[in-house]
Design a protein around this motif. Sequence first.
Motif, PDB file in Angstrom:
ATOM      1  N   THR A  46       0.882  -0.723  -0.224  1.00 27.23           N
ATOM      2  CA  THR A  46       0.325   0.474   0.193  1.00 27.23           C
ATOM      3  C   THR A  46       0.625   1.119  -0.308  1.00 27.23           C
ATOM      4  O   THR A  46       0.650   2.431  -0.675  1.00 27.23           O
ATOM      5  CB  THR A  46      -0.612   0.494   1.047  1.00 27.23           C
ATOM      6  OG1 THR A  46      -1.495  -1.034   0.909  1.00 27.23           O
ATOM      7  CG2 THR A  46      -1.612   1.461   0.728  1.00 27.23           C
ATOM      8  N   LEU A  50       0.879   4.303  -2.986  1.00 26.43           N
ATOM      9  CA  LEU A  50       0.587   5.011  -2.535  1.00 26.43           C
ATOM     10  C   LEU A  50       1.400   5.994  -2.940  1.00 26.43           C
ATOM     11  O   LEU A  50       1.390   7.473  -3.256  1.00 26.43           O
ATOM     12  CB  LEU A  50      -0.452   5.360  -0.932  1.00 26.43           C
ATOM     13  CG  LEU A  50      -0.997   4.938  -0.522  1.00 26.43           C
ATOM     14  CD1 LEU A  50      -1.194   5.381   1.142  1.00 26.43           C
ATOM     15  CD2 LEU A  50      -1.911   5.957  -1.460  1.00 26.43           C
ATOM     16  N   ILE A  55       0.089  10.151  -3.643  1.00 27.96           N
ATOM     17  CA  ILE A  55      -0.510  10.492  -2.915  1.00 27.96           C
ATOM     18  C   ILE A  55       0.206  10.521  -1.613  1.00 27.96           C
ATOM     19  O   ILE A  55       1.086   9.346  -0.774  1.00 27.96           O
ATOM     20  CB  ILE A  55      -1.708   9.421  -2.584  1.00 27.96           C
ATOM     21  CG1 ILE A  55      -2.010   9.386  -4.213  1.00 27.96           C
ATOM     22  CG2 ILE A  55      -2.612   9.728  -2.334  1.00 27.96           C
ATOM     23  CD1 ILE A  55      -3.186   8.294  -4.749  1.00 27.96           C
ATOM     24  N   THR A  56       0.007  12.117  -1.168  1.00 28.25           N
ATOM     25  CA  THR A  56       0.904  12.313   0.321  1.00 28.25           C
ATOM     26  C   THR A  56       0.146  11.218   1.526  1.00 28.25           C
ATOM     27  O   THR A  56      -1.154  10.869   2.125  1.00 28.25           O
ATOM     28  CB  THR A  56       0.621  13.873   0.827  1.00 28.25           C
ATOM     29  OG1 THR A  56       0.548  14.887  -0.120  1.00 28.25           O
ATOM     30  CG2 THR A  56       1.385  14.106   1.881  1.00 28.25           C
ATOM     31  N   LEU A 356     -12.274  13.553   4.468  1.00 31.46           N
ATOM     32  CA  LEU A 356     -11.733  12.310   3.592  1.00 31.46           C
ATOM     33  C   LEU A 356     -11.816  13.460   2.784  1.00 31.46           C
ATOM     34  O   LEU A 356     -10.335  13.245   1.620  1.00 31.46           O
ATOM     35  CB  LEU A 356     -12.381  11.233   3.725  1.00 31.46           C
ATOM     36  CG  LEU A 356     -11.566  10.043   2.758  1.00 31.46           C
ATOM     37  CD1 LEU A 356     -12.281   8.420   3.138  1.00 31.46           C
ATOM     38  CD2 LEU A 356     -12.162  10.361   1.358  1.00 31.46           C
ATOM     39  N   THR A 359      -9.273  15.937   2.575  1.00 29.29           N
ATOM     40  CA  THR A 359      -8.127  16.144   2.685  1.00 29.29           C
ATOM     41  C   THR A 359      -7.462  14.391   1.551  1.00 29.29           C
ATOM     42  O   THR A 359      -6.641  14.348   1.514  1.00 29.29           O
ATOM     43  CB  THR A 359      -7.725  15.371   3.668  1.00 29.29           C
ATOM     44  OG1 THR A 359      -8.630  14.306   3.979  1.00 29.29           O
ATOM     45  CG2 THR A 359      -7.847  16.863   5.187  1.00 29.29           C
ATOM     46  N   GLY A 360      -7.859  14.007   0.943  1.00 28.93           N
ATOM     47  CA  GLY A 360      -7.848  12.688   0.263  1.00 28.93           C
ATOM     48  C   GLY A 360      -6.984  11.550   1.424  1.00 28.93           C
ATOM     49  O   GLY A 360      -6.615  11.057   0.417  1.00 28.93           O
ATOM     50  N   ALA A 362      -7.776   9.122   2.422  1.00 26.83           N
ATOM     51  CA  ALA A 362      -8.549   8.094   2.183  1.00 26.83           C
ATOM     52  C   ALA A 362      -8.281   6.544   3.271  1.00 26.83           C
ATOM     53  O   ALA A 362      -9.132   6.454   3.960  1.00 26.83           O
ATOM     54  CB  ALA A 362      -9.062   7.140   1.045  1.00 26.83           C
ATOM     55  N   ILE A 363      -6.845   6.496   3.555  1.00 28.26           N
ATOM     56  CA  ILE A 363      -6.480   4.996   3.861  1.00 28.26           C
ATOM     57  C   ILE A 363      -6.771   5.675   5.541  1.00 28.26           C
ATOM     58  O   ILE A 363      -7.077   4.514   6.398  1.00 28.26           O
ATOM     59  CB  ILE A 363      -5.138   4.500   3.377  1.00 28.26           C
ATOM     60  CG1 ILE A 363      -5.501   4.473   2.012  1.00 28.26           C
ATOM     61  CG2 ILE A 363      -4.799   3.046   4.181  1.00 28.26           C
ATOM     62  CD1 ILE A 363      -5.150   3.028   1.210  1.00 28.26           C
ATOM     63  N   ILE A 366     -10.288   6.018   6.519  1.00 25.65           N
ATOM     64  CA  ILE A 366     -10.782   5.237   6.920  1.00 25.65           C
ATOM     65  C   ILE A 366     -10.355   4.294   8.037  1.00 25.65           C
ATOM     66  O   ILE A 366     -11.237   3.573   9.066  1.00 25.65           O
ATOM     67  CB  ILE A 366     -11.017   4.165   5.832  1.00 25.65           C
ATOM     68  CG1 ILE A 366     -11.957   5.536   4.414  1.00 25.65           C
ATOM     69  CG2 ILE A 366     -11.312   2.968   6.093  1.00 25.65           C
ATOM     70  CD1 ILE A 366     -13.413   5.304   4.780  1.00 25.65           C
ATOM     71  N   MET A 370     -13.013   2.462  11.060  1.00 25.08           N
ATOM     72  CA  MET A 370     -13.299   1.706  11.349  1.00 25.08           C
ATOM     73  C   MET A 370     -12.415   1.602  13.084  1.00 25.08           C
ATOM     74  O   MET A 370     -13.237   0.576  13.507  1.00 25.08           O
ATOM     75  CB  MET A 370     -12.170   0.793  10.660  1.00 25.08           C
ATOM     76  CG  MET A 370     -13.374   0.998   9.030  1.00 25.08           C
ATOM     77  SD  MET A 370     -12.687  -0.388   8.117  1.00 25.08           S
ATOM     78  CE  MET A 370     -10.934  -0.779   7.576  1.00 25.08           C
TER      79      MET A 370
END
Lengths: 396, 341
Positions: A46, A50, A55-56, A356, A359-360, A362-363, A366, A370
Amino acid sequence: MSVRPNIRPVGHKPPFWRDRAKRALIFQIILVAVVAAFLAYIIHNTQANLNARGITTGFGFLSNTAGFGIVQSLIDYSSQSSYGRTFVVGLINTLLVGGLGVIAASIIGFTVGIARLSPNWLIARLANAYIETFRNIPVLLQIFFWYFAVLRTLPGARDSMAFGEAFFLNVRGLYLPQPLFESGFGLIPATFVVAIIASIALIIWNRRRHEATGKRLPAGLISLVIIFGLPLLVLIATGVPVTWEMPELRGFNFRGGITIIPEFLALWLALSIYTASFIAEIVRSGIQAIPHGQTEAAQALSLPRKLVLRLVVIPQAMRVIIPPLTSQYLNLIKNSSLATAIGYPDLVSVFAGTTLNQTGQAIEVIAMTMAVYLVISLLVSMFMNWFNARVALVER
Amino acid sequence: MLNKKHLVLLASAGSMTLAGIATAQADVLEDTIERGAVQCGVSDGLPGFSAPDGDGNWQGLDVDVCRAVAAAVLGDADAVNYISLNAVERFTALQSGEVDVLSRNTTWTTTRDTTLGLNFAGVNFYDGIGFMVSRDLGLNGAMELDGAAICIQTGTTTELNVADYFRANDMEFDPIVFDTSEQTVGGFQAGRCDVLTSDTSQLAALRIQLDDPEGAVILPEIISKEPLGPVVRQGDDTWFNIVKWSLFAMINAEEYGVTSENAEEMLSSENPDVARLLGQDGNYGEGMGLEADWAYNIISQVGNYAESFERNVGMGSPLEIERGVNALWNAGGFQYAPPIR
């Protein structure tokens, strides 16, 4: 565990792969290693993906300024607060609707569940109709029903339904007066605490006295009077050091007072009513699981009906009720994430939605969301398991 | 809608977790040719920009960008798979490879350009945030909005810019936040909020969806810059160039007077700009791995920027948006495409 008799040739030890216990241990070690390797692989992969996509990553974004507003927050929040704070605001809103939902669902569920077994035909049928209606409609539709079909049809702010000059109901929500406490008000919560302690003492004393002499006072009733009466007396004696801030129609809408937004009302109503129908069935099955002989035996001791239910049936039924009840509480809390469908600012809507997207990340977002649901669920389970152990049948 | 959103988020988180590194650098052009269609992310129904018409065909200014890319790459403007995305889903869908172009009135901002692994391929509409209110309120301007409840679509720059505007002007507001533009309009119509806010172009589109469009007015203030345009993933420069130049070809075509109607006869034009654009002088598609007639396909099948604008959002459409700042640079607007050379 094997039930085969453990016959071992006496003499030299068998090689380790013949030893059942050692073999099991080896397999378990291999399994753990494989799972760990798999986890390490996907985490690394991952990260690599990324990075490759530019992706930061990381949790640094939590201290950045959020820049958006949230309509309901129980703690101080402004658009200048950080994304970390949006997380807390969302979490508190989730806990609020989840907690109040659990309380309401329990009250409705227990009432309906007992009513379902009422000898009164009409009451039993009504309870049955309630259960069958709300249990069989998806909860999302029920949320939509309350939000779009019921609360959306309320009048606008200028034509609010008014109850006295203090309570207003319109399409923007329910407006209540807000108490503003003056100096000297601290005495009242203090009295309240004292009253509660006194009631507990009374109940314990009453139980001991009952066991020793067979005499009993209506301790429950007396406690109620103490808990509510004492603070009330103090309130009057101190000259009511409370002023009420009334909601007032100013500009676009009511200002001042407490506002309960319709998104909250819809979600809370739908979750409580939906979950209550399941709880009612759990309560009914719990009560029916107690053999009728128990009731008859209690009646033979000439215990009144109310006490039979309270002292004999319900305590035993609780042992059957609590484990499935835990699942229902967990369902309710998790279902609160449907809030996002009507825009109630819960954790999923505010954090896994807006944050989300702004800022983008996602991981990270989320994963945090969770983790929150996992922790809440585990805590509820732990508490209910503890409670279950407390009421469990003590075998002697 | 809700379930779909969660699925998209999970699926994309999952795909980023499991996908091999090699696929991250996939060649979008090759994949597109093999697939025979462009995967294009569009909005979930915004008339004028992207919405299916009565026959189920997607129409709109943003849709035309998808069509232009398909025409350039595959020679067929209809070879597009449209994937409708709401504001929350859009970037994850692009990052994870579910779509290859996002043409969905998306504002170009620093964060989005630099931290999300995305590239903005130009601006097909210069916009700004405005406010729509009920005519009955009798408001004259945005400065009278103190204390209003405002319906906003979540995950948009609008959400941020409105908060900034109210704070800067020392006013308060209640944000009522919904997932889709449909819910936002519903909230406005039911009186849940006093104000509907969005990009003014969207407000125009949403206004005509109201039960009583005449009962709503758009306030004169425009409180932000919202340059909207197509977006691609970082890391595939060829694809980035294709999307960028598909848009530029439409704008250049307007400037040189090439339209879908006269493209055929313009093939024999003496004008060197037109000859280069239409592939009659040199092959300017070569650097992007395209045929020489790439721009001709775009213009003949989709039209130039002016045609697309008029047809979808301009005075010839129900939205009736004036060209304004979206006019060409030589007609007082911002639209300016680099020359084809």
